[in-house]
Design a protein around this motif. Structure first.
Motif, short mmCIF file in Angstrom:
data_model
loop_
_atom_site.label_atom_id
_atom_site.label_comp_id
_atom_site.label_asym_id
_atom_site.label_seq_id
_atom_site.Cartn_x
_atom_site.Cartn_y
_atom_site.Cartn_z
N SER A 67 0.84 -1.19 0.00
CA SER A 67 0.00 0.00 0.00
C SER A 67 0.88 1.24 0.00
CB SER A 67 -0.89 0.01 1.23
OG SER A 67 -0.12 0.28 2.37
N VAL A 126 0.75 3.65 2.02
CA VAL A 126 1.19 3.92 3.39
C VAL A 126 2.45 3.12 3.71
CG1 VAL A 126 0.59 3.71 5.82
CG2 VAL A 126 -1.13 4.46 4.18
N VAL A 142 5.52 4.47 1.76
CA VAL A 142 6.12 5.66 2.35
C VAL A 142 6.78 5.31 3.68
CG1 VAL A 142 5.65 7.99 3.21
CG2 VAL A 142 4.54 7.19 1.14
N GLY A 143 6.18 4.37 4.41
CA GLY A 143 6.80 3.89 5.64
C GLY A 143 8.16 3.29 5.36
N LEU A 144 8.27 2.51 4.32
CA LEU A 144 9.56 1.93 3.94
C LEU A 144 10.57 3.02 3.61
CD1 LEU A 144 8.63 -1.12 1.67
CD2 LEU A 144 9.44 -1.15 4.01
N MET A 192 10.68 5.93 4.82
CA MET A 192 11.14 6.54 6.07
C MET A 192 12.12 5.64 6.81
SD MET A 192 7.84 8.51 7.37
CE MET A 192 7.84 10.19 6.80
N ILE A 193 11.86 4.34 6.76
CA ILE A 193 12.77 3.41 7.41
C ILE A 193 14.13 3.42 6.73
CG2 ILE A 193 13.24 0.95 7.74
CD1 ILE A 193 10.30 0.54 8.38
N GLU A 234 -2.14 10.53 -3.16
CA GLU A 234 -1.88 9.66 -2.01
C GLU A 234 -0.42 9.68 -1.55
OE1 GLU A 234 -3.54 5.88 -1.92
OE2 GLU A 234 -5.55 6.62 -2.31
N LEU A 282 1.42 11.73 1.75
CA LEU A 282 2.07 11.01 2.84
C LEU A 282 3.53 11.39 2.99
CD1 LEU A 282 0.53 7.46 2.35
CD2 LEU A 282 0.16 8.99 4.28
N TYR A 328 -6.46 4.00 1.83
CA TYR A 328 -6.47 4.83 3.03
C TYR A 328 -7.11 6.19 2.75
CZ TYR A 328 -3.01 8.44 1.92
OH TYR A 328 -2.37 9.51 1.39
N GLN A 383 -4.92 0.64 7.46
CA GLN A 383 -3.96 1.56 6.83
C GLN A 383 -3.85 2.90 7.57
OE1 GLN A 383 -1.91 0.72 4.37
NE2 GLN A 383 -2.81 -1.27 4.04
N LEU A 412 -1.66 2.28 10.47
CA LEU A 412 -0.31 2.12 9.95
C LEU A 412 0.32 3.47 9.65
CD1 LEU A 412 -0.49 -0.79 7.38
CD2 LEU A 412 0.72 -0.74 9.54
N ARG A 413 -0.50 4.37 9.11
CA ARG A 413 0.01 5.69 8.79
C ARG A 413 0.53 6.37 10.05
NH1 ARG A 413 -3.72 10.43 8.19
NH2 ARG A 413 -2.33 12.18 7.78
N LEU A 437 3.85 4.30 10.96
CA LEU A 437 4.97 4.32 10.02
C LEU A 437 5.35 5.71 9.58
CD1 LEU A 437 4.06 1.32 7.70
CD2 LEU A 437 5.96 1.45 9.29
N VAL A 438 4.33 6.53 9.29
CA VAL A 438 4.62 7.83 8.69
C VAL A 438 4.71 8.93 9.73
CG1 VAL A 438 3.86 9.49 6.96
CG2 VAL A 438 3.50 7.05 6.57
#
Lengths: 301, 294
Positions: free
Chosen positions: A121, A123, A126-128, A130-131, A236, A240, B211, B227, B230-231, B234-235
């Motif tokens: 997804s 989300v 974008v999480g990846l 950031m990691i 999207e 984010l 999301y 999601q 998760l946001r 994670l974000v």
């Protein structure tokens, strides 16, 4: 006429079947198009869209005159063009390369791996980012430090925003986007290759003179679609990835519409901005389609 | 191949090596997240984890799954995905079948009306106001109804019905006295299982990952899909509740926060990851069917 009526009557069941879908499109697609008139009105909630007073082009003028106008245009177009120039050729190259692999196993391995990120997804994607891109703990920056470099704040430095956006998009979508070209490649007549081989054409020459022209119609159709959506940079992922530090490079029309419209409740103003965006997209699409039809005889319609 | 030249061999080598490198670049981040999620966060932060888990632990998963909201989110996402996909499939078939029939008067006009919406739309604000007026704000309906069908998938399915199922067979059935509904249910649908499987996959992945509509339309946290949580994790890096602030030191919290992030990525994608190998042959077929004629 009578014949037509008879055919309609004979298939009445089909009309019943499709009617909910037609109702859906009228309600959720065409009613909002009608609702776009609030861009030319001063929307007052209690009076509704129809009853609110007209305002002419006031909201458009305000948008064009605003400090944000050029920034939004520059970012929206900039990301769109960057994505087109860098991102568009990659799936084509990938498909051409995968097509050259004779081992079924290896080709399936490459495809399985490159398709996979498509299913993450936005989300998580974008999480990846950031990691992996964090200046302190991110793997990429650790590698940079290991080779004696300085950590780069990829996600907060405006100059990096477009590059991170475009390349992470390539990482995620190149495999998936290549499927359509692979499909087109399987449709190419193998006799052409046989003939070229007999004439002594090298592999590269055969790709250039047979495979590439063979998938050209597909390339053109997808190119038209992508140019047509150049201004429609996806909300999207940009949203984010946005933060207060990279805003000068990351604020695009759609995120601006969301912020001022839905968060800020300036419905008429944001609807005007959104309409401006849709109209530019539509004009681009129609223009590119016309050019493509003239130049290559391939077009969407 | 008996006339393989040296140039051809070099070419082959270049193609294979580039594809191998590319695959590693795509695969490595995913493998790393998986490995990091079961390694001790200290080792991950020190950069000792590359390819193999170190000091096996499940602390990230434990902290994540202790959180009630994550489980609520999972449940909501399951609900939205199941209900949404069912509606999607019914609507797509209901549109695609009539449009696939040559004797369906008005198919051109109806197709044009649908396709036009792919290129022009009212936009975010008028759509939002419509949903608000319909009273769907902050309800599960907003997650299912506004995205009930996709034009693109209708076109793919219509193409499949047209090219994959002989029209003569349907005509023969009609001669035998089958109604249109019977033809659809007894003949067309049983022959369309591959494309139905593909649509099921595409639509459900779409719902699972969505999301945007949740962010716009939902305000109660107990209705949020996975999601949105998760946001936050994670974000936005918000996970105070999971970390249980107060009883731990800052450094410990930071470590746990990292572990939770890795675990969250894996947990969020678990269903898709598990189904992926089985589904692959279907989705490729699906895209190919769509590619033949748009």
């Amino acid at each position: 006429m009578a014949l037509l009526a008879k055919r309609v009557r004979k298939n009445w069941g089909l009309y019943v079947l499709i009617s909910p879908v037609i109702a859906f499109f009228i309600l959720f697609e065409y009613v909002p198009m009608y609702g776009v008139q609030i861009a030319f009105k001063n929307f007052v909630a209690v009076k509704g869209i129809w009853g609110s007073p007209w305002a002419g082009f006031k909201h458009f003028e305000r948008f064009f005159a605003s400090y944000y106008f050029w920034r939004l245009m520059k970012n929206t177009l900039g990301i769109g063009v960057y994505q087109l120039l860098v991102g568009f050729p990659v799936p084509i190259l990938l498909a051409l390369a995968v097509n050259e692999v004779r081992s079924k196993k290896f080709s399936r391995f490459v495809q399985t791996v490159t398709y996979a990120p498509h299913f993450l997804s936005t989300v998580v994607m974008v999480g990846l980012l950031m990691i992996f891109l964090s200046p302190q703990t991110g793997l990429l920056n650790k590698a940079i430090v290991l080779f004696g470099g300085e950590p780069i704040p990829f996600l907060t430095e405006p100059a990096w925003f477009k590059t991170v956006y475009v390349f992470s998009g390539i990482w995620q979508q190149m495999g998936w986007s290549s499927i359509i070209y692979l499909a087109a490649l399987t449709g190419i007549d193998q006799q052409l290759h046989e003939a070229a081989r007999v004439d002594g054409a090298s592999r590269l020459q055969r790709i250039w003179h047979i495979n590439l022209p063979g998938i050209m119609p597909t390339i053109i159709v997808l190119l038209i679609l992508q140019i047509g959506s150049i201004v429609g940079v996806g909300f999207e992922k940009v949203y984010l990835m946005q933060n207060s530090l990279n805003m000068p490079a990351s604020d695009v029309i759609s995120t601006n519409v969301y912020r001022s419209g839905i968060l800020g409740a300036q419905y008429s103003y944001s609807a005007a901005v959104g309409l401006f965006n849709s109209v530019i997209n539509f004009i681009l699409l129609v223009t590119v389609n016309r050019i493509a039809r003239k130049v290559s005889e391939t077009s969407l319609w | 191949m008996n006339n393989v030249t040296a140039a051809d061999k070099t070419f082959d080598a270049i193609v294979h090596i580039s594809l191998l490198i590319l695959s590693i670049i795509v695969l490595y981040p995913l493998v790393y997240v998986l490995v990091a999620s079961i390694s001790s966060p200290e080792a991950v932060l020190r950069g000792e984890v590359w390819l193999w888990p170190k000091n096996l632990t499940g602390v990230g998963y434990a902290k994540l799954l202790q959180n009630r909201e994550i489980l609520t989110g999972y449940g909501n996402t399951l609900l939205y995905t199941a209900a949404g996909t069912a509606v999607n499939l019914a609507m797509t078939i209901a549109a695609a079948y009539p449009l696939s029939r040559k004797d369906f008067v008005g198919r051109g006009a109806i197709t044009a009306m649908m396709v036009f919406t792919m290129f022009f739309s009212g936009g975010m604000i008028p759509t939002y106001l419509l949903i608000k007026q319909l009273g769907m704000l902050n309800s599960a309906w907003a997650m299912i109804i506004p995205g009930a069908v996709s034009v693109w998938y209708i076109m793919i399915m219509r193409t499949f019905f047209q090219n994959g199922i002989p029209y003569e067979m349907q005509e023969a059935a009609a001669m035998d006295g089958c109604s249109n509904m019977t033809i659809l249910l007894r003949i067309v649908l049983p022959l369309s299982m591959p494309i139905i499987a593909v649509m099921l996959l595409f639509y459900s992945v779409g719902h699972w990952n969505a999301y945007f509509s949740a962010m716009i339309y939902l305000s109660d946290r107990d209705k949020y899909p996975l999601q949105l949580f998760l946001r936050e994790i994670l974000v936005q890096g918000e996970m105070t509740e999971m970390l249980g602030v107060g009883d731990d030191t800052n450094a410990k919290n930071m470590l746990d926060a990292e572990a939770i992030k890795y675990a969250a990525v894996i947990v969020a994608n678990l269903p898709v990851l598990m189904l992926y190998p089985f589904l692959q042959k279907y989705f490729v077929k699906g895209v190919m069917i769509g590619a033949v004629k748009g």
